[in-house]
Enzyme design. Structure first.
Site, PDB file in Angstrom:
ATOM      1  CD  GLU A 281       1.165 -42.414  19.483  1.00 52.33           C
ATOM      2  OE1 GLU A 281       0.330 -42.677  20.349  1.00 52.33           O
ATOM      3  OE2 GLU A 281       2.038 -41.550  19.631  1.00 52.33           O
TER       4      GLU A 281
ATOM      5  NE  ARG B  36     -11.937 -36.625  27.822  1.00 49.93           N
ATOM      6  CZ  ARG B  36     -11.161 -36.287  28.838  1.00 49.93           C
ATOM      7  NH1 ARG B  36     -10.438 -35.198  28.760  1.00 49.93           N
ATOM      8  NH2 ARG B  36     -11.107 -37.003  29.928  1.00 49.93           N
TER       9      ARG B  36
ATOM     10  CD1 TRP C 202     -11.484 -44.733  23.662  1.00 46.56           C
ATOM     11  CD2 TRP C 202     -11.116 -45.911  25.528  1.00 46.56           C
ATOM     12  NE1 TRP C 202     -10.325 -45.441  23.490  1.00 46.56           N
ATOM     13  CE2 TRP C 202     -10.070 -46.176  24.613  1.00 46.56           C
ATOM     14  CE3 TRP C 202     -11.093 -46.540  26.768  1.00 46.56           C
ATOM     15  CZ2 TRP C 202      -9.024 -47.034  24.897  1.00 46.56           C
ATOM     16  CZ3 TRP C 202     -10.044 -47.413  27.056  1.00 46.56           C
ATOM     17  CH2 TRP C 202      -9.029 -47.642  26.122  1.00 46.56           C
TER      18      TRP C 202
ATOM     19  CG  HIS D  81      22.541 -59.522  22.601  1.00 48.12           C
ATOM     20  ND1 HIS D  81      23.549 -60.396  22.916  1.00 48.12           N
ATOM     21  CD2 HIS D  81      23.111 -58.284  22.573  1.00 48.12           C
ATOM     22  CE1 HIS D  81      24.681 -59.723  23.105  1.00 48.12           C
ATOM     23  NE2 HIS D  81      24.437 -58.438  22.895  1.00 48.12           N
TER      24      HIS D  81
ATOM     25  CE  LYS E 194       4.291 -39.716  19.227  1.00 47.54           C
ATOM     26  NZ  LYS E 194       3.891 -39.131  20.469  1.00 47.54           N
TER      27      LYS E 194
ATOM     28  CG  ASN F  16     -14.085 -40.359  32.183  1.00 45.81           C
ATOM     29  OD1 ASN F  16     -13.640 -41.455  31.873  1.00 45.81           O
ATOM     30  ND2 ASN F  16     -13.343 -39.263  32.192  1.00 45.81           N
ATOM     31  N   GLY F  17     -14.776 -43.274  33.872  1.00 44.81           N
ATOM     32  CA  GLY F  17     -14.011 -43.962  34.914  1.00 44.81           C
ATOM     33  C   GLY F  17     -14.411 -45.421  34.949  1.00 44.81           C
TER      34      GLY F  17
ATOM     35  CE  LYS G  60      -3.422 -35.158  24.097  1.00 42.64           C
ATOM     36  NZ  LYS G  60      -2.119 -35.399  23.464  1.00 42.64           N
TER      37      LYS G  60
ATOM     38  CB  CYS H 159     -15.721 -41.377  28.895  1.00 46.38           C
ATOM     39  SG  CYS H 159     -15.769 -43.150  28.823  1.00 46.38           S
TER      40      CYS H 159
ATOM     41  CD  GLU I  51       7.593 -39.982  21.892  1.00 44.51           C
ATOM     42  OE1 GLU I  51       7.464 -40.956  22.649  1.00 44.51           O
ATOM     43  OE2 GLU I  51       6.643 -39.256  21.559  1.00 44.51           O
TER      44      GLU I  51
HETATM   45  C1  F6R Z   1       1.642 -41.076  22.841  1.00 46.29           C
HETATM   46  C2  F6R Z   1       0.950 -40.463  23.961  1.00 46.29           C
HETATM   47  C3  F6R Z   1       0.820 -41.258  25.209  1.00 46.29           C
HETATM   48  C4  F6R Z   1       0.922 -40.361  26.448  1.00 46.29           C
HETATM   49  C5  F6R Z   1       0.606 -41.166  27.706  1.00 46.29           C
HETATM   50  C6  F6R Z   1       0.731 -40.327  28.959  1.00 46.29           C
HETATM   51  O1  F6R Z   1       1.713 -40.205  21.759  1.00 46.29           O
HETATM   52  O2  F6R Z   1       0.464 -39.371  23.882  1.00 46.29           O
HETATM   53  O3  F6R Z   1       1.751 -42.295  25.278  1.00 46.29           O
HETATM   54  O4  F6R Z   1       2.205 -39.819  26.503  1.00 46.29           O
HETATM   55  O5  F6R Z   1      -0.689 -41.678  27.616  1.00 46.29           O
HETATM   56  O6  F6R Z   1      -0.168 -39.277  28.951  1.00 46.29           O
HETATM   57  P1  F6R Z   1       0.002 -38.048  29.926  1.00 46.29           P
HETATM   58  O7  F6R Z   1       1.259 -37.345  29.520  1.00 46.29           O
HETATM   59  O8  F6R Z   1      -1.216 -37.209  29.727  1.00 46.29           O
HETATM   60  O9  F6R Z   1       0.113 -38.593  31.316  1.00 46.29           O
END
Ligand code: F6R
Length: 599
Positions: free
Chosen positions: A479, A27, A75, A495, A476, A101-102, A594, A2, A472
């Protein structure tokens, strides 16, 4: 998650709120709304879907006169995305409107209490209890009302509240959810993040948990929960709005990948110039805690720190950490990695570790964020604002931060003779150029993306650091492109998972670690024998891999410990091009947010 924006001033509030919400779109959200106070009445307009829907509904804000207001992008957590569940929420009397937000954890209890008092609920949200609670406790004084709310609600919140009885006030508070206060000339702001208000002011208050901000047109006063005034230094934002805009690129994600060489240089340069970080004591053990991509950085960190210092390192997903009764002593160094510095699970893990006496070392991108403030030491990654939901440049700078941490510990242990320090420093300073070399290969990466973007399922395999990197690369890709993808330690595939390999399955083999080349070649042959198509990511000069792969993308030679740095840029670009060819919403992938500010 949010986004909140609030304005009190002399200009029309609604267009400013819309503009701020636009800057918070990154976000992640599924509905949006505003509440505007004008001539003693609050008007709430809100709708499901993109901000554009709200924009059209209120004619870019022009439809709503008034110079005080609050806005929100939601959100969904409690209740589906819908018009009625969107924020702001108003009290039945229409006298109070609130954005949140929360998560209000005790909202069911509060709801029952308020229903008992005759209040009717129309939404499924936890937030609506705050609107009714505010109405219930309202005694003509917004500050006192806010204190009562704080005493009743449990959970996390950033709240913005306006009342038709107080056309000259906007009140806000936060606990475990981000909220900043912007200080203008004859106008003041609240927002979830700096880009929302940077166009109007660079001066902000970074308020702490349970500090209440009372905004008028002429000033902002901060209070604690005893309603004593709190003094706070003004924080001046030193980066430019252009840093949070696309600058001609089609997507923030691409722009942010292009910024990696500079971001890495900014992060590494100052620390190396000062001769690495100082440690008075050497920890017995290191515990790295983070979420998502930052957790993957932690796995690289484990390999690198253990290799260089022989200090045992464990890595935990933050959401698991505090529920597993971790063994923490005062000699444990807990390394917390976070781009936003506001990830709820990571903050909770940090607090748990702190409570048990550990020293906290934060690797954080956002200056003044909760994790930065609550850590004992902070190493800032200087990536600048990251807007795309999928992290790229922040990941790259976090990687270099763990390299710096490992080398600093090694030096503090007296195990880094000057010639070795020079070797590692030179290699670190080469990384921006190596990343640029990856970026120069983008057409070739795009070519392979065009060959494979129709894949239904992908397996990333690697060993050692290449396994960490595979995690990673896989995250990437999935997602942002929505292609199912998994990462496996290459030796682990047989396995169980190898049964999923069939004719045409795409396997991406990561092979940057020379000492493991022969091993990964065997694993490539295993999957090829079962019909897989293999795209390898290998270090230049590794012909063995070329012979058994269907395609190879090369990274330049570097110290093997640092190979993840150029290699991850390659994997990020691959994911980017695949998602682009599939026509995905790259900067705002579905269901994602985000800054994950709820548990
Ligand atoms: C993936 C991504 C998330 C963040 C995770 C932690 O591309 O961006 O997996 O890495 O939500 O976020 P932060 O680093 O802000 O704690």
């Amino acid at each position: 998650m949010c986004g909140i924006v609030g304005y009190i001033g002399t200009r029309q509030a609604a267009p400013i709120l819309l503009d701020g919400l636009k800057k918070l779109e990154y976000r992640g959200y599924d509905s949006a709304g505003v509440a505007i106070l004008n001539e003693g009445t609050i008007t709430v307009e809100k709708t499901k879907g993109r901000l554009k829907n709200l924009y059209d509904m209120i004619n870019g804000g022009k439809k709503l006169p008034g110079t005080v207001g609050i806005g929100h992008t939601r959100w969904a957590t409690h209740g589906e995305p819908s018009d009625v569940n969107s924020h702001p929420h108003a009290s039945e009397s229409g006298r109070i409107a609130v954005v949140h937000n929360g998560i209000i954890e005790n909202y069911m209890k509060l709801k029952d209490f308020l229903i008992g008092k005759g209040y009717t609920f129309i939404s499924d949200t936890d937030t609506e209890v705050v609107a009714h609670l505010a109405d219930y406790y309202y005694n003509g004084n917004l500050l006192e009302t806010m204190v009562k709310i704080i005493h009743r609600v449990e959970g996390s919140y950033a709240l913005g509240l306006v009342s038709s009885d107080h056309p000259d006030q906007l009140i806000a508070v936060r606990k475990d959810s981000p909220l900043i206060i912007g200080l203008g000339e004859g106008e003041n702001f609240i927002a979830s993040d700096i880009p929302a208000i940077l166009k109007y002011t660079r001066n902000i208050y970074l308020i702490d948990d349970q500090e209440i901000a009372l905004l008028t047109r002429d000033g902002v006063t901060l209070y604690n929960t005893y309603l004593e005034e709190v003094q706070k230094e003004v924080f001046t934002v030193d980066w430019d709005i252009a840093a949070a805009e696309k600058g001609g690129y089609e997507h923030f994600m691409f722009k942010e990948i292009m910024e990696e060489p500079q971001s890495v240089l900014n992060t590494v340069g100052p620390v190396l110039r000062q001769g690495l970080l100082k440690f008075d004591t050497i920890p017995d053990r290191i515990s790295i805690v983070a979420c998502g991509s930052a957790y993957h950085v932690g796995i690289v960190g484990k390999y690198v720190i253990e290799e260089l210092t022989r200090i045992p390192v464990e890595v935990d997903i933050a959401s698991e950490y505090r529920y597993r009764n971790p063994i923490i002593t005062k000699d444990t160094l807990v390394v917390v990695i976070s781009q936003s510095g506001e990830t709820a699970d990571t903050i909770a893990a940090l607090r748990e570790a702190k409570k048990q006496g550990a020293k906290i070392f934060g690797i954080v991108n956002v200056v003044g964020s909760s994790i930065a403030r609550e850590s004992d030491e902070v190493l800032y990654t200087l990536a600048g604002p990251e807007i795309a939901v999928a992290t790229t440049k922040a990941y790259s700078t976090q990687l270099t931060a763990v390299y710096l941490l490992a080398l600093s510990l090694k030096k503090a242990m007296g195990q880094l003779p000057p010639e070795d320090e020079k070797h590692y420093a030179d290699e670190l300073m080469r990384l921006p150029d190596l990343i640029s070399e990856m970026i120069e290969q983008k057409e070739k990466i795009q070519y392979y993306a065009s060959k494979f973007f129709n894949a239904k399922s992908v397996f990333f395999i690697g060993r050692g650091l290449d396994y960490a990197l595979s995690l990673e690369g896989s995250l990437k890709l999935k997602e942002i492109s929505y292609i199912h993808s998994e990462a496996y330690g290459a030796g682990e595939l047989k396995h169980g998972t190898i049964s999923l390999i069939e004719d045409g399955t795409l396997v991406i083999a990561v092979a940057t670690q020379e000492k493991l080349f022969e091993k990964i070649v065997s694993n490539i042959r295993e999957v090829k024998a079962r019909g897989a198509v293999v795209l390898s990511v290998a270090t230049e000069g590794c012909e063995m891999i070329e012979e058994c792969s269907d395609g190879v993308l090369y990274i330049p030679k570097t110290d093997p410990l640092f190979a993840p740095s150029p290699a991850v840029t390659l994997l990020q670009l691959f994911a980017y091009y695949v998602a682009s060819l599939k026509g995905c919403d790259i900067d705002k992938p579905r269901n994602l947010a985000k800054s994950v500010t709820v548990e």
